[in-house]
Every structure is written in C-alpha cells, then in structure tokens.
Design a protein around this motif. Structure first.
Motif, PDB file in Angstrom:
ATOM      1  N   GLU A   1      -8.095   2.846  -5.586  1.00 24.61           N
ATOM      2  CA  GLU A   1      -8.109   4.270  -5.226  1.00 24.61           C
ATOM      3  C   GLU A   1      -7.327   5.095  -6.246  1.00 24.61           C
ATOM      4  O   GLU A   1      -7.724   6.210  -6.578  1.00 24.61           O
ATOM      5  CB  GLU A   1      -7.529   4.459  -3.826  1.00 24.61           C
ATOM      6  CG  GLU A   1      -8.403   3.899  -2.725  1.00 24.61           C
ATOM      7  CD  GLU A   1      -7.739   3.903  -1.364  1.00 24.61           C
ATOM      8  OE1 GLU A   1      -6.583   4.396  -1.238  1.00 24.61           O
ATOM      9  OE2 GLU A   1      -8.353   3.392  -0.415  1.00 24.61           O
TER      10      GLU A   1
ATOM     11  N   LYS B   1      -7.204  -2.822  -3.159  1.00 22.04           N
ATOM     12  CA  LYS B   1      -7.954  -1.658  -2.678  1.00 22.04           C
ATOM     13  C   LYS B   1      -7.183  -0.362  -2.952  1.00 22.04           C
ATOM     14  O   LYS B   1      -7.746   0.606  -3.468  1.00 22.04           O
ATOM     15  CB  LYS B   1      -8.245  -1.788  -1.191  1.00 22.04           C
ATOM     16  CG  LYS B   1      -9.054  -0.626  -0.659  1.00 22.04           C
ATOM     17  CD  LYS B   1      -9.367  -0.770   0.810  1.00 22.04           C
ATOM     18  CE  LYS B   1     -10.136   0.442   1.288  1.00 22.04           C
ATOM     19  NZ  LYS B   1     -10.313   0.456   2.729  1.00 22.04           N
TER      20      LYS B   1
ATOM     21  N   ASN C   1       0.823  -1.213   0.000  1.00 21.45           N
ATOM     22  CA  ASN C   1       0.000   0.000   0.000  1.00 21.45           C
ATOM     23  C   ASN C   1       0.853   1.256   0.000  1.00 21.45           C
ATOM     24  O   ASN C   1       0.521   2.232  -0.658  1.00 21.45           O
ATOM     25  CB  ASN C   1      -0.916   0.023   1.231  1.00 21.45           C
ATOM     26  CG  ASN C   1      -2.083  -0.918   1.098  1.00 21.45           C
ATOM     27  OD1 ASN C   1      -2.545  -1.206   0.002  1.00 21.45           O
ATOM     28  ND2 ASN C   1      -2.553  -1.434   2.219  1.00 21.45           N
TER      29      ASN C   1
END
Length: 137
Positions: A42, A38, A5
């Motif tokens: 974004e 995820k 991430n």
C-alpha cells in the motif's frame, strides 16, 4: 521487534514529506523484523513506486522507498544494527551525533529502563523539522 502494520502505516503517513527533502535518512531504535507485505504494498502504491520483490529486511524496504541511509541502534548487532545502549546519552557516551529525517521507536523503548534517555536520544537523533514515530504498547 516486528515491523507491524501500525508502524508501516505511520511511516507511510510521513514518507512523502521525508522524501520531499531529497535523500532522506532514517534511524530505527531497535533492529526490526520485516513483516506485513500487504501494508508495505500500500505504501509503494501511495508513493507511486514499483514494488521491490527482493526486499528482505527493514533496511532494504526503506532504501527501496528512496531513503538514502538506514541505521538501527540496538544492544546487539543483529540485522545490521549498531550496538549502543539507549539507557545512556548517545552523544556523550559514544560521541554519536548524527541526525536523521525520521527516527522510529517501534516498541524498543519499552525494554529500556531509562525512559527519559530513550526520548532524549530520539529527540537528539532527529533533525530539526524531522519526524519521530513512537509505537509503544
């Protein structure tokens, strides 16, 4: 290494500027295993791009964002990487002088003995006005 991430968000922070150059290029120091759907979603939303469901690799993800060329440099050829030793000057040892709009070092540098050369290679791989992202523990 895993494309986490943190690196995904870091790429997202410069993606708009890279894409504004038109057909930007990217070089990963180390071949990366794609993770974090995820965070990638974004970035697609941020860039107003329809998410690609067939993104299976880091290379696929960059290309789906609009990057025109992706290269990974590692000591092996896994995940389409080009085998080069980051302990040596890539331009002198391999004659490799290509430059990129974005150069990422997502944890690979910590595995290289010659730290000076990792950062020198990253600098030499990055175009003037380009971006370097280093994510190291």
């Amino acid at each position: 290494m895993g494309f986490s991430n943190l690196i995904t968000k870091a790429v997202g922070s410069v993606a708009t500027d890279c894409l504004a150059r038109g057909a930007p290029t990217v070089c990963d120091l180390g071949n990366q295993t794609l993770k974090n759907s995820k965070a990638r979603a974004e970035i697609y939303q941020q860039l107003n791009i329809e998410p690609k469901t067939a993104v299976a690799s880091t290379k696929d993800w960059y290309l789906s964002l609009g990057f025109s060329r992706y290269l990974a440099i590692d000591v092996n050829t896994e995940r389409d990487a080009v085998a080069m030793d980051l302990n040596v000057d890539l331009s002198k040892h391999y004659g490799f002088t290509e430059q990129f709009d974005l150069v990422t070092n997502n944890g690979t540098g910590e595995h290289v003995f010659n730290q000076y050369m990792v950062f020198r290679n990253a600098h030499n791989l990055c175009r003037t006005g380009g971006f370097m992202i280093h994510v190291l523990p």
